[in-house]
Design a protein around this motif. Structure first.
Motif, short mmCIF file in Angstrom:
data_model
loop_
_atom_site.label_atom_id
_atom_site.label_comp_id
_atom_site.label_asym_id
_atom_site.label_seq_id
_atom_site.Cartn_x
_atom_site.Cartn_y
_atom_site.Cartn_z
N ASP A 86 -0.49 11.81 8.20
CA ASP A 86 -0.52 11.01 6.98
C ASP A 86 0.78 10.24 6.76
O ASP A 86 0.77 9.01 6.63
CB ASP A 86 -0.79 11.92 5.77
CG ASP A 86 -2.16 12.56 5.80
OD1 ASP A 86 -3.12 11.88 6.19
OD2 ASP A 86 -2.27 13.75 5.45
N TYR A 87 1.88 10.95 6.71
CA TYR A 87 3.15 10.31 6.35
C TYR A 87 3.69 9.42 7.46
O TYR A 87 3.84 8.20 7.29
CB TYR A 87 4.19 11.37 5.98
CG TYR A 87 5.48 10.78 5.48
CD1 TYR A 87 5.64 10.43 4.15
CD2 TYR A 87 6.54 10.53 6.35
CE1 TYR A 87 6.82 9.87 3.68
CE2 TYR A 87 7.72 9.97 5.91
CZ TYR A 87 7.86 9.63 4.58
OH TYR A 87 9.02 9.06 4.12
N ARG A 88 3.95 9.99 8.62
CA ARG A 88 4.52 9.18 9.70
C ARG A 88 3.53 8.15 10.22
O ARG A 88 3.92 7.05 10.61
CB ARG A 88 5.01 10.09 10.83
CG ARG A 88 6.13 11.05 10.40
CD ARG A 88 6.97 11.47 11.57
NE ARG A 88 7.89 12.55 11.24
CZ ARG A 88 9.04 12.41 10.58
NH1 ARG A 88 9.38 11.21 10.14
NH2 ARG A 88 9.81 13.45 10.32
N GLY A 89 2.26 8.49 10.23
CA GLY A 89 1.25 7.52 10.65
C GLY A 89 1.24 6.29 9.76
O GLY A 89 1.18 5.16 10.25
N ALA A 90 1.34 6.51 8.46
CA ALA A 90 1.35 5.40 7.51
C ALA A 90 2.63 4.57 7.64
O ALA A 90 2.59 3.34 7.69
CB ALA A 90 1.19 5.92 6.09
N CYS A 135 0.83 -1.20 0.00
CA CYS A 135 0.00 0.00 0.00
C CYS A 135 0.87 1.25 0.00
O CYS A 135 1.90 1.30 0.67
CB CYS A 135 -0.90 0.04 1.23
SG CYS A 135 -2.17 -1.24 1.29
N LEU A 136 0.44 2.25 -0.73
CA LEU A 136 1.09 3.56 -0.73
C LEU A 136 0.07 4.59 -0.28
O LEU A 136 -0.98 4.75 -0.90
CB LEU A 136 1.60 3.90 -2.14
CG LEU A 136 2.20 5.30 -2.31
CD1 LEU A 136 3.46 5.46 -1.47
CD2 LEU A 136 2.51 5.56 -3.79
N PHE A 137 0.38 5.29 0.82
CA PHE A 137 -0.51 6.33 1.33
C PHE A 137 0.05 7.69 0.94
O PHE A 137 1.23 7.98 1.15
CB PHE A 137 -0.63 6.23 2.85
CG PHE A 137 -1.82 6.97 3.39
CD1 PHE A 137 -3.02 6.31 3.63
CD2 PHE A 137 -1.75 8.34 3.65
CE1 PHE A 137 -4.13 6.99 4.11
CE2 PHE A 137 -2.85 9.03 4.13
CZ PHE A 137 -4.05 8.35 4.36
N VAL A 138 -0.83 8.55 0.39
CA VAL A 138 -0.43 9.88 -0.06
C VAL A 138 -1.23 10.91 0.71
O VAL A 138 -2.46 10.91 0.67
CB VAL A 138 -0.67 10.06 -1.57
CG1 VAL A 138 -0.20 11.45 -2.02
CG2 VAL A 138 0.03 8.96 -2.37
N GLY A 139 -0.54 11.80 1.42
CA GLY A 139 -1.23 12.83 2.19
C GLY A 139 -0.35 14.03 2.43
O GLY A 139 0.87 13.98 2.21
#
Length: 226
Positions: free
Chosen positions: A188-192, A178-182
């Motif tokens: 968004d970034y560190r959470g993912a 999965c790739l999360f973009v925020g």
């Protein structure tokens, strides 16, 4: 990266949230001035105070984002009539927001490109579902996505591990696929990343970001990481 699912944040990632939010708040400032003689400073102070009280009482989850609750509490504090003002304030905020949505350049193009690559597409948002569906419908993006995960469902907001676990579950693949973009560094970034997903920080306004963060300045750049 062996990416099978791309998950997007919505507010501040697919469109310029600050632009529309500022216009919507300006509309409320004018409403309160016209109806109750409030200054802009009065509104800003009470708006922030009410928001803080809601977070302290409810914690951070989808329900705490309900603006009807926020405006009702503001009116109640000063014994102002709830009817019809709470509903009218709610409708004014969201109609202004929806009518001024400014989708970021390349947003629909990259989503189409990812869809053509047969990737699953998802959404991960802290906002309430109904409003987010309206935003996506207004931008013409709703038809592209396979799933949405909202904090309203899991009762926890990003960067909660539970939130991202639910995103992975809905993706029907592994977290590493999965790739999360925020646009939010911590949420968004560190959470993912902490939850085992890959992540890109969308930084359209060129904010100063730590060197270890993988960032993009245009949504079109996502294709380089697929």
């Amino acid at each position: 990266m062996n990416i099978k699912t791309v998950i997007f944040d919505i507010d501040g990632t697919l469109y310029d949230f600050n632009y529309s939010n500022n216009l919507a708040l300006n509309a409320l400032r004018e409403y309160m001035k016209k109806n109750f003689g409030w200054s802009a400073e009065d509104f800003d102070r009470e708006h922030l105070e009410t928001q803080t009280k809601i977070y302290e009482r409810m914690g951070y989850n989808g329900s705490c984002r309900d603006r009807m609750l926020r405006y009702k509490m503001m009116l109640e504090k000063f014994s102002l009539p709830l009817f019809p003002h709470a509903v009218q304030m709610y409708q004014l905020y969201w109609s202004t927001m929806l009518n001024t949505l400014s989708m970021y350049d390349g947003a629909e193009d990259i989503i189409k490109t990812l869809r053509e690559k047969n990737l699953r597409l998802g959404l991960g948002t802290d906002m309430t579902l109904y409003i987010q569906f309206l935003k996506l419908e207004r931008m013409g993006l709703l038809r592209y996505f396979d799933f949405m995960n909202a904090s309203e469902e899991v009762c926890e907001e990003k960067p909660s591990k539970l939130f991202f676990e639910e995103c992975v579950k809905k993706s029907k693949c592994l977290a590493s696929e999965c790739l999360f973009v925020g646009d939010n560094l911590e949420k968004d970034y560190r959470g993912a990343v902490t939850s085992g997903l890959n992540a890109l920080l969308f930084n359209p306004h060129n904010k100063n970001i730590p060197e270890d963060v993988i960032q993009i300045h245009s949504l079109k750049e996502i294709e380089r990481f697929i």
